[in-house]
Write an enzyme that holds these catalytic residues in place. Structure first.
Site, PDB file in Angstrom:
ATOM      1  N   ARG A  27       0.832  -1.202   0.000  1.00 42.80           N
ATOM      2  CA  ARG A  27       0.000   0.000   0.000  1.00 42.80           C
ATOM      3  C   ARG A  27       0.872   1.260   0.000  1.00 42.80           C
ATOM      4  O   ARG A  27       2.068   1.191   0.267  1.00 42.80           O
ATOM      5  CB  ARG A  27      -0.990  -0.014   1.172  1.00 42.80           C
ATOM      6  CG  ARG A  27      -0.356  -0.334   2.534  1.00 42.80           C
ATOM      7  CD  ARG A  27      -0.951   0.457   3.621  1.00 42.80           C
ATOM      8  NE  ARG A  27      -0.866   1.871   3.353  1.00 42.80           N
ATOM      9  CZ  ARG A  27       0.229   2.608   3.530  1.00 42.80           C
ATOM     10  NH1 ARG A  27       1.351   2.055   3.980  1.00 42.80           N
ATOM     11  NH2 ARG A  27       0.240   3.899   3.267  1.00 42.80           N
ATOM     12  N   GLY A  30       3.396   5.047  -3.995  1.00 37.70           N
ATOM     13  CA  GLY A  30       4.706   4.754  -4.561  1.00 37.70           C
ATOM     14  C   GLY A  30       4.980   3.253  -4.597  1.00 37.70           C
ATOM     15  O   GLY A  30       5.407   2.700  -5.623  1.00 37.70           O
ATOM     16  N   CYS A 138      -1.923   9.691   7.563  1.00 40.27           N
ATOM     17  CA  CYS A 138      -1.747   8.401   6.876  1.00 40.27           C
ATOM     18  C   CYS A 138      -0.269   8.004   6.867  1.00 40.27           C
ATOM     19  O   CYS A 138       0.511   8.462   7.707  1.00 40.27           O
ATOM     20  CB  CYS A 138      -2.309   8.458   5.456  1.00 40.27           C
ATOM     21  SG  CYS A 138      -2.503   6.816   4.707  1.00 40.27           S
ATOM     22  N   ASP A 207      -1.938  10.469  -3.569  1.00 40.71           N
ATOM     23  CA  ASP A 207      -2.189   9.304  -4.430  1.00 40.71           C
ATOM     24  C   ASP A 207      -2.315   9.741  -5.876  1.00 40.71           C
ATOM     25  O   ASP A 207      -1.854   9.070  -6.788  1.00 40.71           O
ATOM     26  CB  ASP A 207      -3.449   8.568  -3.988  1.00 40.71           C
ATOM     27  CG  ASP A 207      -3.163   7.770  -2.737  1.00 40.71           C
ATOM     28  OD1 ASP A 207      -3.244   8.342  -1.647  1.00 40.71           O
ATOM     29  OD2 ASP A 207      -2.796   6.589  -2.874  1.00 40.71           O
ATOM     30  N   LYS A 218      -5.317  10.103   1.234  1.00 44.14           N
ATOM     31  CA  LYS A 218      -6.110   9.383   2.235  1.00 44.14           C
ATOM     32  C   LYS A 218      -7.194  10.266   2.834  1.00 44.14           C
ATOM     33  O   LYS A 218      -6.937  11.421   3.175  1.00 44.14           O
ATOM     34  CB  LYS A 218      -5.166   8.860   3.318  1.00 44.14           C
ATOM     35  CG  LYS A 218      -5.796   8.094   4.443  1.00 44.14           C
ATOM     36  CD  LYS A 218      -6.591   6.899   3.974  1.00 44.14           C
ATOM     37  CE  LYS A 218      -5.801   5.972   3.066  1.00 44.14           C
ATOM     38  NZ  LYS A 218      -6.620   4.969   2.377  1.00 44.14           N
TER      39      LYS A 218
HETATM   40  C1  RUB Z   1      -1.927   5.794   1.306  1.00 43.21           C
HETATM   41  C2  RUB Z   1      -1.919   7.275   1.165  1.00 43.21           C
HETATM   42  C3  RUB Z   1      -0.580   7.936   1.030  1.00 43.21           C
HETATM   43  C4  RUB Z   1      -0.247   8.083  -0.475  1.00 43.21           C
HETATM   44  C5  RUB Z   1       1.181   8.520  -0.700  1.00 43.21           C
HETATM   45  O1  RUB Z   1      -3.213   5.227   1.200  1.00 43.21           O
HETATM   46  O2  RUB Z   1      -2.935   7.932   1.078  1.00 43.21           O
HETATM   47  O3  RUB Z   1      -0.573   9.206   1.598  1.00 43.21           O
HETATM   48  O4  RUB Z   1      -0.451   6.852  -1.136  1.00 43.21           O
HETATM   49  O5  RUB Z   1       2.045   7.529  -0.195  1.00 43.21           O
HETATM   50  P1  RUB Z   1      -3.372   3.620   1.300  1.00 43.21           P
HETATM   51  P2  RUB Z   1       3.549   7.373  -0.756  1.00 43.21           P
HETATM   52  O6  RUB Z   1      -2.801   3.202   2.606  1.00 43.21           O
HETATM   53  O7  RUB Z   1      -4.857   3.397   1.192  1.00 43.21           O
HETATM   54  O8  RUB Z   1      -2.634   3.026   0.122  1.00 43.21           O
HETATM   55  O9  RUB Z   1       4.203   8.709  -0.529  1.00 43.21           O
HETATM   56  O10 RUB Z   1       4.143   6.276   0.080  1.00 43.21           O
HETATM   57  O11 RUB Z   1       3.481   7.035  -2.198  1.00 43.21           O
END
Ligand code: RUB
Length: 337
Positions: A27, A30, A138, A207, A218
């Site tokens: 999850r 990235g 998140c 996201d 989130k």
């Molecule tokens: C995760 C979320 C993160 C983004 C960015 O949601 O909202 O803030 O995905 O994350 P979920 P990153 O837990 O439902 O996947 O910076 O690690 O890409």
């Protein structure tokens, strides 16, 4: 028996990755993107046969299968498109060479992505100042990279981390920041306004970022930014350029994932309370006016400049938009059938 998808056997490992994304074992936008690219490499590696046309069709089908694992984070279709668009343009004459090309492209994307997170950490940390107290929501690897780098530079010591119901990804962030040496205060989501007076910067991930600079992250992110704006606290969004959505250039809306009610209440409770409906949207939209800057690996931009990233990254020309013909990454869709 391997899974059959549109007439092609999908290797177990690929099914496992897609399931991992769907069920959130993998999850964060990235990580989802990197897993998506590696799933294509996995599929290529296990291909048996020498018909090049069939190999390419198979990879297209796998790409479609992988891309649909979760709807909101555009990083997943963008990562798949990164590999597929370059594969379609690459010159090779055997399946073996094709497999190598897919592998190289997937590795290239993963390397780019990991490096981007590091650059964002450095660029973002420059935007923070000595004594800043940060709040985050998140678990975003990019946001953690900014906060941890700023801590290493001696600028930030205290982080307020929202627990992020219902899946409690805030706990992952709390641990990561505590491991990085920060003083972490884990707080309930509903206390955001209560704690905002102690906070000097909000740093969150994304996201998806749309062409108008709105940030989809989130659920609850928009509430933090609202409280921050009220308190005149700056909000920074840490996001790699593959989180910008090309389709929003033509006005397409970003789908918001809705997950099971049982993430909020138990099956038993639902059965005992048949009169109650539970709705569990897991992302929300923060309008550009609530964001001070987006930190990308290409540089720090105001949210209103999101369109510039899209034009540069995806080779979308203004004339294509006006004439309704989009090139670049949207080719992916065109060639699907
Ligand atoms: C995760 C979320 C993160 C983004 C960015 O949601 O909202 O803030 O995905 O994350 P979920 P990153 O837990 O439902 O996947 O910076 O690690 O890409």
């Amino acid at each position: 028996m391997p899974l059959n998808y549109r007439g092609y056997a999908i290797p177990d490992k690929v099914v496992e990755i897609r399931e991992g994304i769907r069920t959130m074992k993998i999850r964060g936008a990235g990580k989802i993107a990197r897993a998506g690219a590696l799933a294509l490499a996995e599929a290529a590696k296990t291909y048996r046969g020498s018909d090049l046309k069939n190999f390419l069709k198979y990879i297209e089908i796998v790409a479609e299968y992988v891309r649909s694992a979760r709807p909101t984070a555009v990083s997943l279709p963008n990562a798949v498109a990164y590999v597929m668009n370059r594969l379609r343009r690459a010159k090779f004459s055997s399946v073996q060479e094709g497999i190598e090309v897919v592998n190289e492209l997937a590795d290239e994307f993963v390397e780019y992505s990991l490096n981007a997170v590091k650059i964002i950490g450095d660029l973002g940390a420059k935007r923070l100042v000595n004594g800043d107290v940060v709040m985050t929501h998140c678990h975003s690897t990019a946001a953690v990279s900014v906060i941890a780098t700023a801590h290493k530079m001696g600028k930030v010591n205290i982080a307020y981390v929202k627990e992020t119901r219902p899946k409690m990804q805030g706990l992952i962030t709390a641990k990561a920041l505590a491991d990085a040496g920060l003083d972490v205060i884990l707080v309930p989501d509903s206390s955001v306004r209560y704690f905002m007076k102690k906070v000097t910067k909000v740093v969150v991930g994304a996201d998806t970022i749309s062409a108008n600079g709105a940030v989809i992250n989130k659920v609850g992110t928009s509430m933090v930014t609202l409280a921050a704006k009220e308190a005149r606290v700056r909000t920074y969004v840490a996001a790699e350029t593959y989180k910008f959505s090309p389709r929003t250039v033509i006005g397409e809306l970003v789908p918001i994932e809705v997950r099971e009610p049982t993430e909020i209440v138990s099956e038993k409770w639902l059965k005992e309370n048949p009169g109650v409906k539970v709705y569990n949207p897991v992302f929300d939209v923060t309008p550009p006016e609530y964001i001070d800057a987006i930190i990308t690996e290409k540089g720090v931009i105001p949210p209103q400049a999101a369109i510039l990233i899209l034009l540069e990254e995806y080779g979308i020309k203004i004339s294509d938009i006006l004439s309704g013909e989009l090139g670049g990454v949207l080719k992916d869709e065109e060639l699907r059938e």
